[in-house]
Design an enzyme around this catalytic site. Sequence first.
Site, mmCIF file in Angstrom:
data_model
loop_
_atom_site.group_PDB
_atom_site.id
_atom_site.type_symbol
_atom_site.label_atom_id
_atom_site.label_comp_id
_atom_site.label_asym_id
_atom_site.label_seq_id
_atom_site.Cartn_x
_atom_site.Cartn_y
_atom_site.Cartn_z
ATOM 1 N N LYS A 1 0.768 -1.192 0.075
ATOM 2 C CA LYS A 1 -0.005 -0.128 -0.087
ATOM 3 C C LYS A 1 0.802 1.407 0.169
ATOM 4 O O LYS A 1 0.724 2.149 0.677
ATOM 5 C CB LYS A 1 -0.859 -0.099 1.258
ATOM 6 C CG LYS A 1 -2.180 1.106 1.166
ATOM 7 C CD LYS A 1 -3.217 0.730 0.062
ATOM 8 C CE LYS A 1 -4.082 1.666 0.098
ATOM 9 N NZ LYS A 1 -5.159 1.412 -1.010
ATOM 10 N N ASP B 1 -2.103 -11.947 6.768
ATOM 11 C CA ASP B 1 -3.078 -12.355 7.504
ATOM 12 C C ASP B 1 -4.368 -12.279 7.035
ATOM 13 O O ASP B 1 -5.100 -13.559 6.893
ATOM 14 C CB ASP B 1 -2.970 -11.624 8.823
ATOM 15 C CG ASP B 1 -3.930 -12.407 10.237
ATOM 16 O OD1 ASP B 1 -4.317 -13.629 9.893
ATOM 17 O OD2 ASP B 1 -4.051 -11.731 11.277
ATOM 18 N N ASP C 1 -5.290 -3.738 -2.063
ATOM 19 C CA ASP C 1 -6.641 -3.973 -2.362
ATOM 20 C C ASP C 1 -6.899 -4.415 -3.529
ATOM 21 O O ASP C 1 -7.850 -5.455 -3.898
ATOM 22 C CB ASP C 1 -7.627 -2.437 -1.984
ATOM 23 C CG ASP C 1 -6.731 -1.313 -2.296
ATOM 24 O OD1 ASP C 1 -5.613 -1.532 -2.916
ATOM 25 O OD2 ASP C 1 -7.360 -0.235 -2.358
HETATM 26 MG MG MG Z 1 -5.224 -15.225 10.852
#
Ligand code: MG
Length: 339
Positions: A175, A233, A209
């Site tokens: 980003k 994550d 994104d």
């Molecule tokens: Mg996780």
Amino acid sequence: MSTTVTVIPGDGIGPEVTEAALSLLDAAGAALEYDRQLGGIAAMDAVRDPLPQATLDSIRRNGVVLKGPMTTPAGSGFRSVNVAIRKEFDLYANVRPVWTLVPGQRYEDIDLVLIRENTEGLYVGVEHYIGLEGDPRAAAESVMIITRFGAERVVRYAFEYARANGRKKVTLAHKANILKCTQGLFLEVGETVAREYAGEIGFEARIIDATAMQLVKDPYVLDVLVMENMFGDILSDLMAGLVGGLGLAPAANIGADAAMFEAVHGSAPDIAGTGVANPTALCLAAAMMLDHLGKGGPAGRLRRTIHRTLEDPATRTRDVGGPATTAEFVAAAIRNLDR
Ligand code: MG
Ligand code: NAI
């Protein structure tokens, strides 16, 4: 000489899927000794410490951990034990592969690997509340830390992984358009490392994104992905969704001196104790552990029997549309070992 690994069963469905993985490791001929240790809520209950010294000592001794998921209280309470172990042993690269195991999911023939930076980024836990006008929690602030050292070693890990596994391309998701310093540094370092592999392994940078959109719309244009901790994550759960859910997604946390193998999923309190958890994710993590230990033979056997067991609709677990309990899945996988 036998190899000993630390085993932390964890919380919720953790003990159920850990027992399943250990049975299949034994049946596949892994020939490992298990040093069982406590962590998470189980350790809190037993010794008032979510990450006891004995567990840390065991990991230091053995250098390899197979870990069930651990419950982390949200908002307040003790810090994530998972994050603490990754930090303590500097397990900087979190390797999260997903591939099609059960036909008829959102996509067929998915084969992707996400390499998540595991020690820096937004998950360093440097955060605090800011009091204003009598409200002690009027605002809150978290710090994202990116170092040249940390970015370089994880991007290099991604390229070395690509090289070792015959992969064609590394996509760095970032980003840097908004977070010009932190994400900008990650991108800059990534571009520099990529040049060393030019001509052998492709490289592209994509904004995070747009990468999420790309993964959902046409994942086939992606191959190996590398990114900051929190981005990784989030996108690794998304990638698990592409192939049928969290029950199927394994993870390896790799450092210079230790490695921890676990499922991407958490402790699944909604189904804990009901005997229906899918043990595939932790079993595939166990196969990654065998590869790491140089036990390619049993690793292959373990993976093949999981594939066969998931091919048969009658032996799939509920999360992937089947009728099997955890125990039935394990029994079928043991039968399928010698097929
Ligand atoms: Mg996780
Ligand atoms: P979760 O991954 O535990 O569950 C999300 C959904 O997926 C639930 O509906 C659950 O039933 C389902 N699911 C997960 N694993 C499954 C399996 N093997 N078989 C069948 N269905 C499965 O995520 P949630 O509910 O957000 O988190 C629960 C706890 O786990 C939290 O305390 C969280 O902090 C912790 N957690 C721990 C992780 C770790 O130990 N590495 C990773 C992620 C979460």
